[in-house]
Design an enzyme around this catalytic site. Structure first.
Site, PDB file in Angstrom:
ATOM      1  N   ASP A 197      30.757  10.277   7.826  1.00 26.07           N
ATOM      2  CA  ASP A 197      30.085  10.861   8.875  1.00 26.07           C
ATOM      3  C   ASP A 197      30.466  12.488   8.660  1.00 26.07           C
ATOM      4  OD1 ASP A 197      29.268  12.478  11.133  1.00 26.07           O
ATOM      5  OD2 ASP A 197      28.956  10.453  12.047  1.00 26.07           O
ATOM      6  N   HIS A 198      29.314  13.331   8.228  1.00 26.88           N
ATOM      7  CA  HIS A 198      29.711  14.838   7.704  1.00 26.88           C
ATOM      8  C   HIS A 198      30.132  15.400   8.914  1.00 26.88           C
ATOM      9  CE1 HIS A 198      25.629  16.158   8.923  1.00 26.88           C
ATOM     10  NE2 HIS A 198      26.126  17.353   9.304  1.00 26.88           N
ATOM     11  N   HIS A 260      26.808  10.751  14.830  1.00 28.57           N
ATOM     12  CA  HIS A 260      27.581  12.152  14.931  1.00 28.57           C
ATOM     13  C   HIS A 260      27.895  12.455  16.640  1.00 28.57           C
ATOM     14  CE1 HIS A 260      26.154  12.961  11.185  1.00 28.57           C
ATOM     15  NE2 HIS A 260      24.839  13.412  11.113  1.00 28.57           N
TER      16      HIS A 260
HETATM   17  C1  BG6 Z   1      22.204  15.039   9.449  1.00 32.74           C
HETATM   18  C2  BG6 Z   1      20.653  14.490   9.883  1.00 32.74           C
HETATM   19  O1  BG6 Z   1      23.051  13.815   9.404  1.00 32.74           O
HETATM   20  O2  BG6 Z   1      22.791  16.023  10.320  1.00 32.74           O
HETATM   21  C3  BG6 Z   1      19.752  15.612  10.082  1.00 32.74           C
HETATM   22  O3  BG6 Z   1      20.146  13.463   9.271  1.00 32.74           O
HETATM   23  C4  BG6 Z   1      20.580  16.571  10.929  1.00 32.74           C
HETATM   24  O4  BG6 Z   1      18.821  15.260  10.681  1.00 32.74           O
HETATM   25  C5  BG6 Z   1      21.818  16.906  10.505  1.00 32.74           C
HETATM   26  O5  BG6 Z   1      19.817  17.844  10.622  1.00 32.74           O
HETATM   27  C6  BG6 Z   1      22.739  17.999  11.256  1.00 32.74           C
HETATM   28  O6  BG6 Z   1      23.928  18.310  10.710  1.00 32.74           O
HETATM   29  P1  BG6 Z   1      24.553  19.880  11.032  1.00 32.74           P
HETATM   30  O7  BG6 Z   1      25.803  19.949  10.034  1.00 32.74           O
HETATM   31  O8  BG6 Z   1      23.475  20.922  10.159  1.00 32.74           O
HETATM   32  O9  BG6 Z   1      24.827  20.086  12.379  1.00 32.74           O
END
Ligand code: BG6
Length: 508
Positions: A197-198, A260
């Site tokens: 989960d990034h 997230h």
């Molecule tokens: C991704 C989603 O996992 O996370 C995207 O698929 C979203 O839709 C993104 O824009 C948001 O990540 P960050 O790091 O840009 O807040």
């Protein structure tokens, strides 16, 4: 965790030594994730001296190609992204030594993920330890793990490791996540799977644990007796861009909430772990996620953006974006209220909102404290005092802002609202980081702290399951692009006598 050999570790991986020798096999080498995030992350890791000499990369994809063409293509995209202000990777120039380290270790294999020959060919090229990275569409996750298992590529022996990184979305609801878990666990042990989960690669998300557990000031008040409510926000200004094909069957709830948003929820609400070991942390997170009461549809609002103005330019409605149906009812915004049924949080509402094409980009957790018990100000013009608010900001600034009430200097007792703002960048140097460095390094060193265990993922899906099942398809509230979301989201809090904090981050 890269460069973080502080208290957040209790195992061998110190974060300052190169990872052990291994091959990184990337399924989906021609895809966006590889170009935008994995290559810049490997480049940054090489620059920090954290990749070992015995490191190599095998890119697998279905189109024709050679080692040379892969190297040329990725060199070009590295150059392009470094100059693109909208990309995660910013660099004045590409350092020849660091990129050369990565580029010279790149190899290519053409292969169909559905065919056993592909995995036989991978097997012929991979000796020793390996990390298999599924940088592909979710429908291939199970297929690739089956192929790896059938080819014997997941057997660990003689001190070597074989690990599989799986991207999100992991399943599309509780049942499909459980099926995928059951399927992959037939091929290897849970400890070999690294579900990404990034958000967990974001420095500030990790630092929430340090902030909460390294400060005695917060410990006694971080509970239902002192906290009125919590607001967790991930607002984006971007629309769905070119991702309509993925987004249409997915929507904001599946895309952001059980993964997230729940990671942020776990960080802010979990019990202190017994140690910072991976299993101790992951057990506390899973326990917290399991305590979330399934969310009834009446406590949630889904919205979709119409045409509007975003960052000074006219932008189309979601329904007019590429690959989106003209009558789509997919949500691009979701707001909900959830409850955590445990001793610490019983009775404290957690409000969550996330959406695309909103006024501002803002990811934060805001903790709103209860008022002081004695209404000393009842008969004065200051009767309705705003609560003390602690805002842990993640994007666009990384830091912590605290808003509280003070006396305005002068003869009368007049209360004014002030804020103290702490930014990480004011205290610590910025490190080159696109967000996947830590995750890649941790996977190579065998530290699973920042990866999701099956029970955590399944608990997230279980909490939102009533919404996925019960939301009538047509029940979508519209909001103009460039706004703070639909009015119905405001009504959700107004019913409880509360309101959302502003997205501009200004003092409430
Ligand atoms: C991704 C989603 O996992 O996370 C995207 O698929 C979203 O839709 C993104 O824009 C948001 O990540 P960050 O790091 O840009 O807040």
């Amino acid at each position: 965790m890269v460069g973080q050999k502080t208290a957040l570790k209790d195992d061998a991986a110190s974060g300052t030594r190169p990872a052990p020798p291994c091959t990184l096999v990337i399924f989906g080498a021609g895809g966006d994730l590889t170009k935008r995030l994995l290559m810049p992350s490997l480049y940054n890791l090489a620059g920090a001296g954290l990749l070992p000499d015995g490191f190599s990369i095998l890119g697998v994809d279905h189109s024709d190609g050679t080692d040379d063409s892969l190297r040329e293509n990725l060199t070009r995209t590295m150059e392009e992204f470094s100059k693109d202000p909208t990309s995660e990777f910013h660099a004045d120039h590409i350092d020849a030594k660091s990129w050369g380290f990565v580029r010279d270790r790149l190899h290519y294999l053409k292969g169909d993920f559905e065919k056993p020959e592909t995995f036989a060919a991978v097997k012929a090229k991979v000796q020793g330890s390996a990390v298999f990275y599924c940088a592909v569409a979710a429908r291939f996750f199970g297929t690739i793990v089956d192929g790896l298992g059938a080819a014997g590529l997941l057997k660990e022996s003689d001190g070597t490791f074989r690990r599989v990184v799986i991207e999100k979305p992991f399943g599309s609801d509780l049942a499909s996540a459980e099926d995928l878990d059951a399927r992959i666990l037939k091929q290897a042990d849970e400890k070999q799977f690294y579900r990404i989960d990034h958000f967990l690669g974001k420095e500030t998300v990790q630092s929430i644990m340090a902030f909460r557990f390294a400060n005695g000031l917060l410990e006694p008040v971080w509970r239902r007796e002192y906290i009125d409510s919590v607001q967790i926000t991930a607002a984006e200004t971007v629309g769905v861009e070119e991702r309509g094909g993925f987004y249409e069957p997915t929507g904001a709830l599946r895309d952001m909430v059980p993964n997230h948003m729940f990671q942020l929820l776990c960080m802010v609400a979990m019990e202190p772990p017994n140690s910072f070991g991976a299993e101790a942390v992951r057990s506390e997170k899973a326990k917290l996620a399991q305590a979330v009461k399934p969310i009834p549809p009446a406590d949630a609002v889904r919205g979709q953006y119409t045409a509007g103005t975003s960052e000074g330019r006219d932008v189309p409605a979601y329904r007019d974006e590429p690959h989106v149906a003209k009558d789509s009812v997919t949500e691009t915004f979701v707001a909900l209220k959830l409850h955590i049924e445990n001793w610490r949080w019983a009775g404290v509402p957690f409000y969550v909102r996330t959406g695309k094409r909103m006024t501002e980009r803002r990811t934060e957790i805001a903790v709103l404290f209860k008022p002081a018990p004695f209404k000393l100000f009842e008969d004065t013009p200051n009767a309705d005092l705003a609560p003390t608010v602690m805002r842990i900001t993640i994007d666009p600034d990384h830091g912590v802002n605290t808003e509280f009430n003070v006396k305005v200097p002068g003869p009368e007792m007049k209360i004014g609202r002030v804020r103290t703002a702490f930014k990480y960048s004011d205290f610590f140097p910025n490190r080159p980081n696109v967000g996947y460095e830590t995750l890649l390094y941790d996977c190579m060193t065998g530290d699973a702290t920042l990866f999701q265990r099956a029970d955590n993922i399944e608990a997230g899906w279980a909490a939102v399951d009533p919404l996925l099942k019960g939301w009538p398809q047509a029940d979508v509230a519209f909001y103009p692009a460039g706004s703070a979301g639909p009015k119905e989201a405001d009504d959700l809090l107004a019913r409880d006598g509360r309101h959302w904090l502003g997205l501009d981050g200004a003092t409430d």
